[in-house]
Motif scaffolding. Structure first.
Motif, PDB file in Angstrom:
ATOM      1  N   ASN A 330       7.723  -0.346   8.159  1.00 49.23           N
ATOM      2  CA  ASN A 330       8.692  -1.383   8.507  1.00 49.23           C
ATOM      3  C   ASN A 330       9.377  -1.027   9.829  1.00 49.23           C
ATOM      4  O   ASN A 330       9.218   0.063  10.372  1.00 49.23           O
ATOM      5  CB  ASN A 330       9.729  -1.552   7.389  1.00 49.23           C
ATOM      6  CG  ASN A 330      10.331  -0.217   6.947  1.00 49.23           C
ATOM      7  OD1 ASN A 330      10.239   0.785   7.665  1.00 49.23           O
ATOM      8  ND2 ASN A 330      10.939  -0.204   5.771  1.00 49.23           N
ATOM      9  N   GLN A 366       5.139  -4.107   7.888  1.00 49.20           N
ATOM     10  CA  GLN A 366       4.844  -4.491   6.516  1.00 49.20           C
ATOM     11  C   GLN A 366       6.146  -4.720   5.755  1.00 49.20           C
ATOM     12  O   GLN A 366       7.215  -4.242   6.153  1.00 49.20           O
ATOM     13  CB  GLN A 366       4.020  -3.399   5.842  1.00 49.20           C
ATOM     14  CG  GLN A 366       2.732  -3.051   6.570  1.00 49.20           C
ATOM     15  CD  GLN A 366       1.717  -4.173   6.539  1.00 49.20           C
ATOM     16  OE1 GLN A 366       1.350  -4.670   5.473  1.00 49.20           O
ATOM     17  NE2 GLN A 366       1.247  -4.573   7.708  1.00 49.20           N
ATOM     18  N   GLU A 370       5.784  -3.112   0.178  1.00 50.30           N
ATOM     19  CA  GLU A 370       4.428  -2.616   0.410  1.00 50.30           C
ATOM     20  C   GLU A 370       4.463  -1.126   0.779  1.00 50.30           C
ATOM     21  O   GLU A 370       4.999  -0.763   1.834  1.00 50.30           O
ATOM     22  CB  GLU A 370       3.753  -3.404   1.536  1.00 50.30           C
ATOM     23  CG  GLU A 370       3.475  -4.851   1.185  1.00 50.30           C
ATOM     24  CD  GLU A 370       2.831  -5.604   2.339  1.00 50.30           C
ATOM     25  OE1 GLU A 370       1.610  -5.830   2.290  1.00 50.30           O
ATOM     26  OE2 GLU A 370       3.550  -5.956   3.293  1.00 50.30           O
ATOM     27  N   CYS A 372       3.126   1.890   2.484  1.00 51.30           N
ATOM     28  CA  CYS A 372       2.295   1.910   3.686  1.00 51.30           C
ATOM     29  C   CYS A 372       2.571   3.173   4.480  1.00 51.30           C
ATOM     30  O   CYS A 372       3.727   3.504   4.757  1.00 51.30           O
ATOM     31  CB  CYS A 372       2.579   0.673   4.550  1.00 51.30           C
ATOM     32  SG  CYS A 372       1.677   0.649   6.117  1.00 51.30           S
ATOM     33  N   GLN A 394      -1.034  -0.353   1.550  1.00 50.89           N
ATOM     34  CA  GLN A 394      -0.832  -1.799   1.653  1.00 50.89           C
ATOM     35  C   GLN A 394      -0.666  -2.263   3.102  1.00 50.89           C
ATOM     36  O   GLN A 394      -0.489  -3.461   3.344  1.00 50.89           O
ATOM     37  CB  GLN A 394       0.357  -2.243   0.794  1.00 50.89           C
ATOM     38  CG  GLN A 394       0.049  -2.189  -0.698  1.00 50.89           C
ATOM     39  CD  GLN A 394       1.007  -3.012  -1.519  1.00 50.89           C
ATOM     40  OE1 GLN A 394       1.028  -4.257  -1.438  1.00 50.89           O
ATOM     41  NE2 GLN A 394       1.803  -2.340  -2.346  1.00 50.89           N
ATOM     42  N   GLY A 395      -0.737  -1.339   4.035  1.00 51.82           N
ATOM     43  CA  GLY A 395      -0.846  -1.740   5.440  1.00 51.82           C
ATOM     44  C   GLY A 395      -2.254  -2.177   5.798  1.00 51.82           C
ATOM     45  O   GLY A 395      -2.504  -2.620   6.918  1.00 51.82           O
ATOM     46  N   ASP A 415      -5.849  -6.903   6.420  1.00 44.78           N
ATOM     47  CA  ASP A 415      -4.589  -6.652   5.719  1.00 44.78           C
ATOM     48  C   ASP A 415      -4.333  -7.741   4.691  1.00 44.78           C
ATOM     49  O   ASP A 415      -4.232  -8.920   5.036  1.00 44.78           O
ATOM     50  CB  ASP A 415      -3.448  -6.598   6.748  1.00 44.78           C
ATOM     51  CG  ASP A 415      -2.105  -6.233   6.131  1.00 44.78           C
ATOM     52  OD1 ASP A 415      -2.080  -5.792   4.967  1.00 44.78           O
ATOM     53  OD2 ASP A 415      -1.083  -6.389   6.830  1.00 44.78           O
TER      54      ASP A 415
END
Length: 479
Positions: A330, A366, A370, A372, A394-395, A415
């Protein structure tokens, strides 16, 4: 790879095989719930999200969701080893054997239930090696989980014969200190045996068989002519003066290594050792020697894995900030934490040094739901350039060019939307590897994904073919 928790750490109590048991589970089998941390979630894994964001130069050609009994939230899909048209994919509850002869239509050949966490995989000929990282009541596939303080708990390596991929046969097992979080296969120079460099960590004074400081790896020798007799030949201390002591602000103390990548043809290996990045001379396979050690206490929290370029002149180290279960892609985390660190190798032989050049992190933010962070990947075999495909949980999956070590640049990506947009749950791509013309991704919850990368910068890689591929045992390619 999600880091082991202290309550699940233990040492394999005895070296050598006990009574061996194997449970082969057909894809339609069901598994009843069990007590303890391995309890199967009542909620089965939903079908992978259809909302996909990708670059134009990647096609999503197949997805094969997790099948029973591995279709629960607790049955994490993990690492991959390849042989010819077969992919062996690890799972916290065992492993799955896929036929990938037609990448657009992969199919499950069989599934082996053999719980033990992590399930790191490698293959040599007809032998499949599988890591067990959580303490078990014995070394069989029908064992039960035990307490980390149990002096009779078992963790370590298992060996399977996969001469018939549809019927894996359990051959032997051997225990190692603190288990086997990961392992790296290193062939001997005579072609008569393989060595397994076993990485493990997480010692505590209250764990009778996993005592601190544990600044070491375990070296197992497996004779190819007699895989029923693996031998723990050494457990060298890598950091006699101590590794990174860690810090309260999130820098991991070094109490072992998380993963090692070997480059046998170059007699080199790179170790990602929690608080340290390490370069080894492995010209003597039984006596790996640390020749350089680096730290990054500004941006690296947990040195997780490593990848060489094809010339053996660069190493990419990954930082698994947050242990794989946090949202670190993020805006708040920024572009240099939870990223790759790109290092050039300067000098040669015993004088080789790692020189930091830059960071690489996926350029798309993201969601906070998520998990990542930089994770497992491999080179795309392109001569004259350095390209890598990499999983970011999850990235998603990122393909990037690091030919210029100081200016890495993404060239393709894939993605999915959040596994659960309302809650942070562990999901996403654990490992993404390029093999014989396609990208294969093992999803923690998503099953097996197959991608086709179509880009003039990497198209020559489609001509490179391997009979066998262990991503942490890097081959040299030509095209």
């Amino acid at each position: 790879m999600p880091q082991s928790t202290g309550r699940r750490r233990a040492l394999g109590a005895a070296i050598g095989a006990l009574v061996l048991g194997l449970s082969l589970a057909p894809a339609t089998a069901a598994t009843p719930p069990s007590d303890g941390p391995e309890q199967y979630s009542a909620q089965q894994v939903p079908a992978p999200k259809s909302e996909i964001d990708k670059s134009e130069n990647i096609d999503h050609v197949a997805n094969l969701p997790k099948q029973a009994p591995f279709n629960t939230l607790d049955a994490y899909g993990t690492d991959i080893a390849f042989k010819q048209n077969i992919a062996y994919v690890g799972n916290y509850d065992g492993f799955v054997v896929y036929d990938i002869a037609n990448p657009k239509k992969p199919r499950i050949i069989t599934q082996v239930q053999c719980p033990g966490g992590q399930g790191d995989m490698s293959i040599s000929g007809n032998l499949l090696f599988v890591s067990t990282d959580y303490p078990r009541s014995n070394n069989t596939c029908t064992s039960e989980e035990t307490d980390s303080a149990d002096p009779n708990g078992w963790e370590g390596m298992k060996v399977f014969d996969v001469s018939d991929p549809a019927k894996p046969r359990y051959v032997s097992a051997i225990a190692t200190d603190c288990g086997s979080h990961t392992h790296t296969l290193v062939p001997d120079k005579a072609g008569e045996a393989v060595y397994l460099y076993v990485s493990s960590y997480g010692p505590k004074a209250e764990f009778p068989n996993c005592q601190p400081p544990h600044d070491k790896i375990s070296i197992i020798k497996v004779p190819l002519a007699n895989p029923a007799a693996p031998e723990l030949i050494k457990a060298p201390v890598l950091f006699p003066d101590g590794g990174n002591p860690g810090s309260p602000d999130g820098i991991s103390a070094t109490t072992g290594c998380h993963d090692i990548t070997a480059f046998p043809s170059k007699d080199l290996a790179a170790g990602a050792c929690m608080g340290d990045g390490v370069l080894f001379d492995i010209s003597d396979r039984e006596n790996p020697r640390v020749i350089n050690q680096v730290r990054d206490d500004t941006n690296f929290a947990f040195w997780h894995s490593a990848t060489f370029n094809n010339e053996g002149t660069k190493v990419i180290f990954t930082d698994e900030l947050g242990g794989g279960g946090a949202a670190t892609c993020n805006e708040a985390t920024g572009p240099t934490r939870g990223a790759n660190g790109i290092y050039d190798i300067t000098g040669s032989g015993a004088d080789s040094k790692l020189a930091f050049k830059s960071y690489y992190k996926i350029p798309r933010h993201q969601a906070d739901t998520e998990n990542c962070v930089a994770h497992n990947g491999s080179l795309i075999p392109v001569a004259g350039g350095d390209f890598m495909v990499q999983a970011w949980y999850q990235g998603g999956i990122s393909v990037f060019d690091f030919t210029d070590s100081t200016k890495p640049q993404e060239i393709a990506y894939f993605d999915r939307s959040a596994f659960n947009p309302n809650e942070l749950q562990l999901a996403g791509s654990w490992s993404a590897y390029y093999y014989n013309g396609h990208i294969y991704s093992s999803g923690i919850q998503e099953g097996l994904d197959v991608l086709d990368l179509r880009d003039k910068r990497t198209d020559s890689a489609k001509k490179v073919r391997y009979e066998e591929f262990n991503p942490q045992t890097q081959p040299v390619y030509q095209n």
